[in-house]
Design a protein around this motif. Structure first.
Motif, PDB file in Angstrom:
ATOM      1  N   ASN A   1       0.862  -1.183   0.000  1.00  0.00           N
ATOM      2  CA  ASN A   1       0.000   0.000   0.000  1.00  0.00           C
ATOM      3  C   ASN A   1       0.898   1.231   0.000  1.00  0.00           C
ATOM      4  OD1 ASN A   1      -1.705  -2.149   1.911  1.00  0.00           O
ATOM      5  ND2 ASN A   1      -2.896  -1.116   0.350  1.00  0.00           N
ATOM      6  N   GLU A   2       0.362   2.334  -0.473  1.00  0.00           N
ATOM      7  CA  GLU A   2       1.211   3.518  -0.585  1.00  0.00           C
ATOM      8  C   GLU A   2       0.387   4.784  -0.807  1.00  0.00           C
ATOM      9  OE1 GLU A   2       2.831   4.110  -4.911  1.00  0.00           O
ATOM     10  OE2 GLU A   2       3.103   2.000  -4.356  1.00  0.00           O
ATOM     11  N   PHE A   3       1.030   5.894  -0.580  1.00  0.00           N
ATOM     12  CA  PHE A   3       0.509   7.206  -0.968  1.00  0.00           C
ATOM     13  C   PHE A   3       1.705   8.098  -1.227  1.00  0.00           C
ATOM     14  CE2 PHE A   3       1.123   7.608   3.590  1.00  0.00           C
ATOM     15  CZ  PHE A   3       1.586   8.899   3.746  1.00  0.00           C
ATOM     16  N   VAL A   4       1.450   9.303  -1.749  1.00  0.00           N
ATOM     17  CA  VAL A   4       2.566  10.179  -2.087  1.00  0.00           C
ATOM     18  C   VAL A   4       2.275  11.598  -1.623  1.00  0.00           C
ATOM     19  CG1 VAL A   4       1.708  10.753  -4.398  1.00  0.00           C
ATOM     20  CG2 VAL A   4       4.161  10.848  -3.942  1.00  0.00           C
TER      21      VAL A   4
ATOM     22  N   LEU B   1       8.847  14.487  -4.557  1.00  0.00           N
ATOM     23  CA  LEU B   1       7.893  13.430  -4.254  1.00  0.00           C
ATOM     24  C   LEU B   1       8.408  12.614  -3.081  1.00  0.00           C
ATOM     25  CD1 LEU B   1       6.864  11.980  -7.750  1.00  0.00           C
ATOM     26  CD2 LEU B   1       5.723  13.733  -6.395  1.00  0.00           C
ATOM     27  N   GLU B   2       7.520  12.444  -2.086  1.00  0.00           N
ATOM     28  CA  GLU B   2       7.784  11.530  -0.985  1.00  0.00           C
ATOM     29  C   GLU B   2       6.802  10.375  -1.113  1.00  0.00           C
ATOM     30  OE1 GLU B   2       7.689  12.963   2.975  1.00  0.00           O
ATOM     31  OE2 GLU B   2       9.138  14.563   2.641  1.00  0.00           O
TER      32      GLU B   2
ATOM     33  N   GLU C   1      10.481   7.133   0.131  1.00  0.00           N
ATOM     34  CA  GLU C   1      11.381   7.206  -1.011  1.00  0.00           C
ATOM     35  C   GLU C   1      11.269   8.613  -1.596  1.00  0.00           C
ATOM     36  OE1 GLU C   1      10.119   4.158  -3.689  1.00  0.00           O
ATOM     37  OE2 GLU C   1      10.111   2.608  -2.116  1.00  0.00           O
ATOM     38  N   ILE C   2      12.407   9.267  -1.793  1.00  0.00           N
ATOM     39  CA  ILE C   2      12.430  10.665  -2.222  1.00  0.00           C
ATOM     40  C   ILE C   2      12.877  10.769  -3.674  1.00  0.00           C
ATOM     41  CG2 ILE C   2      13.351  12.963  -1.750  1.00  0.00           C
ATOM     42  CD1 ILE C   2      11.692  11.854   0.541  1.00  0.00           C
ATOM     43  N   ALA C   3      12.187  11.597  -4.443  1.00  0.00           N
ATOM     44  CA  ALA C   3      12.600  11.892  -5.810  1.00  0.00           C
ATOM     45  C   ALA C   3      12.343  13.364  -6.082  1.00  0.00           C
ATOM     46  CB  ALA C   3      11.838  11.027  -6.814  1.00  0.00           C
TER      47      ALA C   3
END
Length: 263
Positions: A219-222, A233-234, A249-251
């Motif tokens: 599962n995830e969100f940003v 983006l995190e 995760e950072i971009a």
């Protein structure tokens, strides 16, 4: 700096109940300026699922904007699906299906891509593209949010929403810089940018926030941190075998050159 949190595909009624509290705690800690709920809030659009989802959303302190997904129209009540498909959604999540949110110099405009007459495939309705284009802020950052993606990678086996390609070309030409979507339960950002087809639009396809389908894997969100032409983006991920979200995760991306590039 403006902080926009994208939360999609919660699927209340078929969701990881044990992840609700960790998700709420992480959202509270991030303190977003706006939370965008990208559809499929429920699994079968049943009233108990909508009430449960509404109770969850009410615990988020940040401003919310919600749009429906294909799972948010009645699945088994064919009469309701045909004549008043969004009545339950309007009752529980707000009367406006295409809300507009603003935080700082960022404008977020929703599209309703859910098609009651097609179970999975979405559509962009007549006049919707023009409505969004008419609200583009030439001096700010413009984000379009909808449930169905406007572009898909070759490995995706679902049909692209009707008029999706037309919408993406026109939105890019009008000055929309970011598109948020869900539906596929798969993360995709860099791979879409690498196609080179729409370099002025950063498409962020976010995976499912709470769905319990094991094959999704996680599962995830940003969280988007927007500072003029720069965007961070995190991506917050909770594996299916974990009880919470790990280190994000950072971009970093920039459109200083006129097109998006990963920094």
């Amino acid at each position: 700096m403006t902080r926009i949190l994208h939360l999609t595909d919660l699927h209340f009624g078929f969701h990881r109940a044990a992840l609700e509290e960790p998700l709420l705690a992480r959202i509270a800690a991030l303190r977003p300026d706006l939370v965008v709920i990208g559809g499929d809030i429920t699994h079968r659009a049943l009233p108990p699922q909508m009430r449960q989802a509404r109770a969850f959303l009410d615990r988020i302190e940040a401003p919310l904007m919600c749009m429906p997904g294909n799972h948010d129209v009645p699945a088994w009540n064919l009469v309701a699906r045909m004549f008043w498909p969004f009545a339950g959604f309007r009752r529980h999540f707000g009367p406006v299906l295409t809300p507009v949110g603003r935080a700082g110099d960022v404008r977020v405009m929703a599209l309703n891509s859910a098609d009651p007459y097609a179970w999975q495939r979405g559509k962009i309705r007549e006049g919707e593209i023009g409505r969004v284009i008419g609200n583009v802020d030439a001096m700010g950052t413009n984000i379009v949010a909808l449930h169905h993606p406007l572009q898909q990678l070759p490995r995706v086996d679902k049909a692209l929403a009707r008029r999706a390609s037309e919408a993406l070309y026109r939105l890019e030409a009008s000055g929309v810089q970011v598109v948020l979507s869900g539906h596929l339960h798969r993360w995709a950002t860099d791979a879409l940018l690498a196609t080179g087809r729409h370099p002025r639009v950063l498409q962020i396809q976010t995976g499912t926030a709470l769905c319990a389908r094991i094959t999704d894997g996680q599962n995830e969100f940003v969280l988007l941190e927007i500072d003029g032409p720069d965007l961070r983006l995190e991506r917050h991920v909770a594996p299916m075998d974990a009880n919470g979200f790990g280190t994000p995760e950072i971009a970093d991306y920039s459109r200083v050159s006129g097109v998006w590039r990963r920094v």
